[in-house]
Scaffold this active site. Structure first.
Site, mmCIF file in Angstrom:
data_model
loop_
_atom_site.group_PDB
_atom_site.id
_atom_site.type_symbol
_atom_site.label_atom_id
_atom_site.label_comp_id
_atom_site.label_asym_id
_atom_site.label_seq_id
_atom_site.Cartn_x
_atom_site.Cartn_y
_atom_site.Cartn_z
ATOM 1 N N TYR A 138 9.582 -0.036 -10.041
ATOM 2 C CA TYR A 138 8.726 0.887 -9.169
ATOM 3 C C TYR A 138 7.751 0.128 -8.336
ATOM 4 O O TYR A 138 6.922 -0.738 -8.584
ATOM 5 C CB TYR A 138 7.875 1.746 -10.082
ATOM 6 C CG TYR A 138 6.869 2.591 -9.462
ATOM 7 C CD1 TYR A 138 7.351 3.910 -9.024
ATOM 8 C CD2 TYR A 138 5.676 2.176 -9.319
ATOM 9 C CE1 TYR A 138 6.594 4.783 -8.726
ATOM 10 C CE2 TYR A 138 4.684 3.259 -8.574
ATOM 11 C CZ TYR A 138 5.284 4.312 -8.215
ATOM 12 O OH TYR A 138 4.404 5.501 -7.771
ATOM 13 N N ASN A 196 9.182 -7.214 -11.614
ATOM 14 C CA ASN A 196 7.941 -6.340 -11.124
ATOM 15 C C ASN A 196 7.235 -5.719 -12.423
ATOM 16 O O ASN A 196 6.918 -4.959 -12.736
ATOM 17 C CB ASN A 196 8.530 -4.998 -10.447
ATOM 18 C CG ASN A 196 7.434 -3.794 -10.016
ATOM 19 O OD1 ASN A 196 6.800 -4.366 -9.135
ATOM 20 N ND2 ASN A 196 7.520 -2.454 -10.425
ATOM 21 N N SER A 237 8.463 -3.149 -14.111
ATOM 22 C CA SER A 237 9.981 -3.237 -14.709
ATOM 23 C C SER A 237 10.328 -4.570 -14.370
ATOM 24 O O SER A 237 9.937 -5.178 -13.322
ATOM 25 C CB SER A 237 10.971 -2.161 -14.408
ATOM 26 O OG SER A 237 10.195 -1.015 -14.609
ATOM 27 N N SER A 277 6.941 -0.471 -18.827
ATOM 28 C CA SER A 277 7.628 -1.748 -18.095
ATOM 29 C C SER A 277 9.348 -1.256 -18.725
ATOM 30 O O SER A 277 9.593 -1.240 -19.739
ATOM 31 C CB SER A 277 7.360 -2.878 -18.685
ATOM 32 O OG SER A 277 7.994 -3.856 -17.755
ATOM 33 N N GLY A 278 10.253 -0.890 -17.762
ATOM 34 C CA GLY A 278 11.478 -1.020 -17.893
ATOM 35 C C GLY A 278 12.034 -2.255 -17.905
ATOM 36 O O GLY A 278 12.461 -2.805 -16.627
#
Length: 352
Positions: A124, A191, A225, A263-264
């Site tokens: 994101y 990220n 992420s 967070s992915g």
């Protein structure tokens, strides 16, 4: 600028000539970067080999925390195969990148009886980028594919990483490789992470003199992420690829990432070490393809050294993403500062 240019050397194994995922023979990387005004985003593609649209590679995946997306993972888990190039972009552009990769496979294979489930990962970038402006287009994906090369890889504020933040420094794309009999290369779109937890080679690198980003109200530090792509020429079966993907998550933890709530953290590994896997398609005649396909695998007791290479390369790729990145003032005036090179060099000189 890369970590090693600042005296930061991670691990003990040698790198490939580019210290990049492209050191794995056949792997290519391309970027399209949109970096102007309120728009700080783009597309990065990883092409496992030139014939990926018609010849799959074995692959496996791992999820550290699932607050993110990497399309096609269920099919990769089910079949053990990666059947397309990989795309990386921002969260709200996953659909257009996925559709563009489907179109590329149709172009490469023709209008036949098969279907395509591309692997497209996202992080994101909505603090630095006008993410709801939907600025990424199919043409940007085609440009990244057409520009993909097997040489050095641009890092930092490029491609899908243009608007990303890592440990509350400017982040983005990073890559690294390691070699010990086989080559392991890693590319990340970083990220993720909190400044207070950042450790490089076990040493705190919080740099309190560098301002923290002024996030919107309600933002939880560490939200974001990371997508990790691991490539190797070692002949691995799908379950062995999954084990490499899992080990890359250890590098995220070594630097201070914890797989935070929002967070992915998604990891995908593939191997180019087996050739001749039949092209995926809808076969109506069971005798149309050979009933058996010879494959090779690394002996299980030799996986340890591949784990070591994967962890080292992932750790350095994340640091390279921060070191290569530049300070950005983006959408709505939010500023994210780059990690301070002089402070990092001085710290490692003092503690060497």
């Amino acid at each position: 600028m890369r970590a090693r240019d600042l005296g930061v050397v991670i691990g003990e194994h040698p790198t490939g000539p580019n210290n990049a995922i492209t050191d794995v023979p056949g792997v290519r990387v391309g970027h399209t970067t949109l970096d102007d005004g309120d728009v700080h985003t783009g597309v990065t593609v990883v092409v496992p080999h030139d014939d990926i649209w018609t010849e799959p590679v074995f692959a496996g995946a791992h999820v550290l925390n699932g607050s993110g997306e990497l399309t096609g993972l269920e099919w990769i888990r089910e079949s053990g195969e990666l059947t397309t190039a990989i795309g990386l972009t921002n969260t709200h552009s996953v659909g257009v990148v996925r559709d563009a990769l489907v179109a590329e496979q149709v172009r490469a294979r023709g209008d036949g009886a098969y279907w395509s489930l591309p692997a497209v990962g996202e992080t994101y970038d909505g603090f630095l980028n006008d993410i709801n402006g939907f600025h990424v287009t199919a043409e940007h994906v085609r440009a990244a594919l057409n520009g993909a090369t097997d040489g050095p890889v641009a890092e930092g504020n490029v491609g899908g990483g243009t608007g990303m933040i890592c440990h509350e420094f400017k982040g983005g794309i990073g890559t690294a490789s390691r070699q010990r009999r086989y080559t392991v290369g890693v590319l990340v779109q970083a990220n993720h992470g909190r400044r207070e937890r950042l450790r490089i080679n076990g040493r705190a690198a919080t740099q309190p003199d560098v301002p923290l980003p002024a996030h919107p109200p309600g933002y939880q530090p560490g939200s974001g992420s990371i997508i990790v792509i691991v490539a190797t020429d070692a002949p691995l079966l799908p379950h062995q690829c999954r084990r490499l993907a899992q080990r890359s998550a250890l590098a995220v933890g070594r630097l201070g990432g914890t797989g935070e709530q929002h967070s992915g953290d998604l990891m995908l590994a593939f191997s180019t070490g087996n050739w001749g896997i039949p092209p995926y398609g809808m076969v109506t005649d069971g005798e149309s393809l050979a009933p058996e396909v010879p494959v090779r695998m690394v002996a299980p007791h030799l996986m340890d050294h591949l784990f070591d290479l994967t962890i080292e390369a992932t750790e350095e790729a994340i640091v390279n993403a921060m070191v290569a990145a530049r300070t950005v003032t983006g959408y709505r005036g939010y500023t994210v500062h780059a990690i301070d090179h002089a402070q990092l060099t001085a710290q490692f000189q003092e503690t060497a």
